[in-house]
Design a protein around this motif. Structure first.
Motif, short mmCIF file in Angstrom:
data_model
loop_
_atom_site.label_atom_id
_atom_site.label_comp_id
_atom_site.label_asym_id
_atom_site.label_seq_id
_atom_site.Cartn_x
_atom_site.Cartn_y
_atom_site.Cartn_z
N THR A 172 6.30 -55.13 26.76
CA THR A 172 5.89 -55.44 28.14
C THR A 172 5.32 -56.86 28.26
O THR A 172 4.85 -57.24 29.32
CB THR A 172 4.79 -54.45 28.58
OG1 THR A 172 3.81 -54.39 27.53
CG2 THR A 172 5.34 -53.08 28.85
N LYS A 173 5.34 -57.61 27.14
CA LYS A 173 4.57 -58.87 27.19
C LYS A 173 5.43 -60.14 27.16
O LYS A 173 4.96 -61.21 27.49
CB LYS A 173 3.60 -58.92 26.00
CG LYS A 173 2.71 -57.70 25.92
CD LYS A 173 1.97 -57.59 24.61
CE LYS A 173 1.53 -56.16 24.34
NZ LYS A 173 1.00 -56.00 23.00
N ILE A 228 8.08 -57.45 18.86
CA ILE A 228 8.63 -57.25 17.51
C ILE A 228 7.69 -56.44 16.63
O ILE A 228 8.11 -55.70 15.74
CB ILE A 228 8.89 -58.63 16.84
CG1 ILE A 228 9.98 -59.39 17.59
CG2 ILE A 228 9.30 -58.45 15.38
CD1 ILE A 228 10.30 -60.75 17.01
N GLN A 283 3.17 -60.98 21.91
CA GLN A 283 3.99 -61.83 22.77
C GLN A 283 5.47 -61.48 22.70
O GLN A 283 6.21 -61.73 23.63
CB GLN A 283 3.85 -63.31 22.36
CG GLN A 283 2.50 -63.90 22.60
CD GLN A 283 2.37 -65.39 22.29
OE1 GLN A 283 1.37 -65.99 22.58
NE2 GLN A 283 3.39 -65.99 21.69
N LYS A 290 3.42 -64.64 13.23
CA LYS A 290 2.26 -65.02 14.05
C LYS A 290 0.98 -65.23 13.25
O LYS A 290 -0.08 -64.75 13.62
CB LYS A 290 2.00 -63.94 15.13
CG LYS A 290 3.10 -63.83 16.14
CD LYS A 290 2.67 -62.97 17.32
CE LYS A 290 2.35 -61.59 16.88
NZ LYS A 290 1.86 -60.71 17.89
N1 ATP Z 1 -0.92 -48.46 21.12
C1 ATP Z 1 -0.19 -48.76 22.19
N2 ATP Z 1 -0.54 -48.29 23.42
C2 ATP Z 1 0.17 -48.61 24.52
N3 ATP Z 1 1.28 -49.40 24.51
C3 ATP Z 1 1.69 -49.88 23.33
C4 ATP Z 1 0.98 -49.59 22.11
N4 ATP Z 1 1.64 -50.19 21.11
C5 ATP Z 1 2.68 -50.84 21.66
N5 ATP Z 1 2.72 -50.66 22.99
C6 ATP Z 1 3.75 -51.19 23.92
O1 ATP Z 1 4.89 -51.46 23.14
C7 ATP Z 1 5.34 -52.79 23.31
C8 ATP Z 1 5.95 -53.27 22.03
O2 ATP Z 1 4.94 -53.53 21.05
P1 ATP Z 1 5.22 -54.64 19.95
O3 ATP Z 1 4.06 -54.74 19.05
O4 ATP Z 1 6.54 -54.34 19.32
O5 ATP Z 1 5.40 -55.96 20.79
P2 ATP Z 1 4.33 -56.86 21.53
O6 ATP Z 1 2.96 -56.38 21.23
O7 ATP Z 1 4.74 -56.90 22.99
O8 ATP Z 1 4.59 -58.29 20.90
P3 ATP Z 1 4.41 -58.74 19.36
O9 ATP Z 1 5.73 -58.60 18.71
O10 ATP Z 1 4.00 -60.16 19.49
O11 ATP Z 1 3.38 -57.84 18.76
C9 ATP Z 1 4.13 -53.55 23.78
O12 ATP Z 1 4.53 -54.67 24.56
C10 ATP Z 1 3.39 -52.51 24.61
O13 ATP Z 1 3.93 -52.47 25.90
#
Ligand code: ATP
Ligand code: MG
Length: 550
Positions: free
Chosen positions: A102-103, A116, A113, A443
């Protein structure tokens, strides 16, 4: 004539790969290199997700981390939060589709961001144990449990055993088994990572159940949520042609002009008129999805030629001076520290960021790491540069980071530090931005952008000036102590001689001299009523010497 291999032969092997397949082969890019680092990476990905989710939902985070040893190199890890939960229809994408989240497209300061992190953990679990991960999650509509597997070839999730559960409170729990890991108590280990996370996020409580069965609780220090970072639109000066094409092709606006006004900050009808005047041949009335590369390129050029109001700077949330002081005290227990928060600035012409810096001296400051890597080389001492980005501790890849580069580039002698690497001095830096330009997908390091390096240097120099005043005060004290001791050594002889000349009682003279000298050096005894010393403190080193000679 030499025989060449036919192109038909070479291209027989031509294949398409999914992004998951790429990261399966290059998992080191995600931070999975070395057993301790891989362990910290998993914890980092899950904790940053929980903190982001809680922050977005306005919930004070409570996170439970449990790590158990299964057999050598293999551990089970569970991370549970009290966040908003994940809708069951998206759980597969969250944990098993690389580049989904969602980011990614938003200009809001968050720890994640790229989309991944979570799927990277699932991938690492799969390639080291062959197992899926288990998710339990609860939101206002549903509570469920399921297994999520990642189909590497297609980068698609495979969900099994989906069932409703009754007993769960709101939040998300991830459970997985992972190989190629090691739990280590070191500056790069999980406990240190969590400690630094709570220090930079004092509104969070994190409990760690370590593989020895010990529960370590890092309690929140404040009961208020930090200021919610404001979501902003990108500034025209912060985008390149590629970004512009991507934004345009996703836009639902009717024309390119409307798209520019809606998608960017500071673009008004007036500004569109200005752009049109400079580049009248750009097709402003077509649908944004039809914007061509050549027009996008022209637009980016024109953006740079006209005057813009600066981007909105209230999109940033910092750790705060007080909390940085607490964090440094806790980690380094120094004799002295100084902290500054600079004003927000922009890099690449339009992306806002802000730098906070602290310097500590004495105590554990500047302590060298004595850890060695798998080849027996001492791991680069990071003890004296504590790096944070968007309040997330960065524990690896220090040599690729703008923070390290900036700190090393300071002329430390100016601030009373002979050799930065050898003295008991540490620097803490936090860079906050709606978009932190990391130098890799893992990161752990910030790219060496000139504007960011410059701003970090200015922040360190601000702190350095305060440190310099402290150190010259210490030096002055030491100088006075030496002089005091030297004078006191001659006092007996002097009072004897004076007694003979003046025919006065030696003891009386000695006592008067002692009172006089002690008054003169009263600062050494913790009294601050000594005017001459204050005068000395405000003078240069040479002048101080001269004054003391008197
Ligand atoms: N514990 C959680 N509670 C609620 N939503 C979550 C949780 N973990 C992940 N998400 C959702 O899942 C998405 C994917 O998480 P992911 O860690 O893969 O990517 P990110 O956090 O957007 O970016 P990055 O790769 O930089 O960590 C997030 O953008 C968020 O919307
Ligand atoms: Mg994430």
């Amino acid at each position: 004539m030499a025989e060449y291999v036919k192109s038909e032969e070479i291209f027989k092997e031509f294949k398409e790969h999914s992004i998951s397949e790429f990261f399966r082969k290059n998992s080191q890019m995600l931070g999975y290199s070395g057993k301790t680092r891989s362990m910290t990476t998993i914890i980092h990905e899950y904790i940053t997700n929980s903190l982001d989710a809680c922050e977005e939902a306005g919930i004070l985070p409570e996170i439970d981390v449990t790590i158990k040893l299964i057999e050598e190199g293999k551990y089970s890890i569970s991370v549970k939060d009290n966040g908003p939960g994940i809708p069951s229809k998206l759980v597969g994408k969250v944990f098993a589709t690389v580049l989904a989240g969602t980011k990614f497209h938003r200009y809001v300061q968050q720890r994640g961001q790229q989309g991944i992190g979570a799927s990277g953990c699932t991938l690492f679990s799969k390639i080291t144990t062959g197992k899926p991960i288990t998710i339990r999650s609860s939101n206002e509509k549903e509570s469920y449990e399921c297994n999520v597997d990642l189909e590497i070839k297609t980068n698609k999730p495979l969900i099994t055993n989906m069932k409703k559960i009754e007993e769960m409170t709101r939040g998300t729990e991830v459970f997985g088994e992972f190989g190629e890991l090691k739990y280590e108590k070191s500056d790069h280990g999980v406990e240190e990572y969590i400690k630094r996370t709570v220090l930079s996020n004092p509104h969070a409580t994190i409990k760690l159940n370590d593989p020895d069965g010990k529960e370590i609780v890092f309690l929140r220090a404040v009961n208020e949520m930090p200021k919610k970072p404001k979501e902003i639109k990108p500034h025209p000066l912060g985008v390149d042609t590629n970004d512009l094409i991507e934004f345009a092709h996703r836009s639902h606006e009717k024309t390119v002009s409307d798209f520019l006004i809606e998608s960017f900050s500071r673009v008004s009808q007036g500004k569109i008129a200005e752009i049109k005047a400079v580049a009248p041949d750009i097709l402003f009335d077509i649908e944004p999805s039809k914007l061509q590369w050549s027009d996008a390129e022209k637009l980016v050029k024109v953006f740079k030629q006209i005057k813009w109001m600066a981007p909105e700077l209230d999109s940033l949330s910092t750790i705060g001076e007080k909390q940085i002081e607490i964090a440094m005290k806790n980690i380094l227990n120094p004799k002295f520290q100084s902290v500054v928060e600079r004003k927000p600035k922009v890099f690449r012409g339009g992306i806002p960021f802000v730098v906070e810096a602290g310097i500590s001296y004495g105590g554990d400051s500047g302590k060298k790491s004595n850890e060695v890597d798998k080849d027996g080389n001492v791991i680069e001492a990071e003890g004296n540069v504590l790096r944070f980005a968007n309040k997330v501790p960065l524990l690896f890849d220090g040599s690729n980071c703008a923070i390290t580069e900036a700190v090393k580039g300071i002329q430390w002698k100016r601030y009373g530090i002979g050799r930065f690497d050898e003295e008991p001095v540490s620097v803490l830096i936090n860079v906050s931005s709606v978009y932190v330009p990391y130098s890799g997908v893992g990161k752990q390091a910030i790219a060496k952008e000139d504007d960011i390096i410059e701003e970090i240097k200015l922040a360190v120099m601000d702190c350095g000036r305060i440190l310099q005043r402290y150190l010259s005060g210490v030096k002055n004290m030491q100088l006075q102590e030496t002089r005091y001791k030297t004078i006191m050594r001659y006092i007996k002889q002097l009072s004897n001689d004076l007694s003979e000349i003046t025919e006065t009682d030696q003891k009386e003279i000695e006592a008067s001299l002692k009172t006089l000298i002690e008054k003169r050096y009263s600062k050494l005894f913790g009294q601050n009523d000594n005017k001459p010393d204050e005068e000395i403190e405000n003078k240069s080193e040479e002048e101080q010497e001269e004054k003391l000679e008197d």
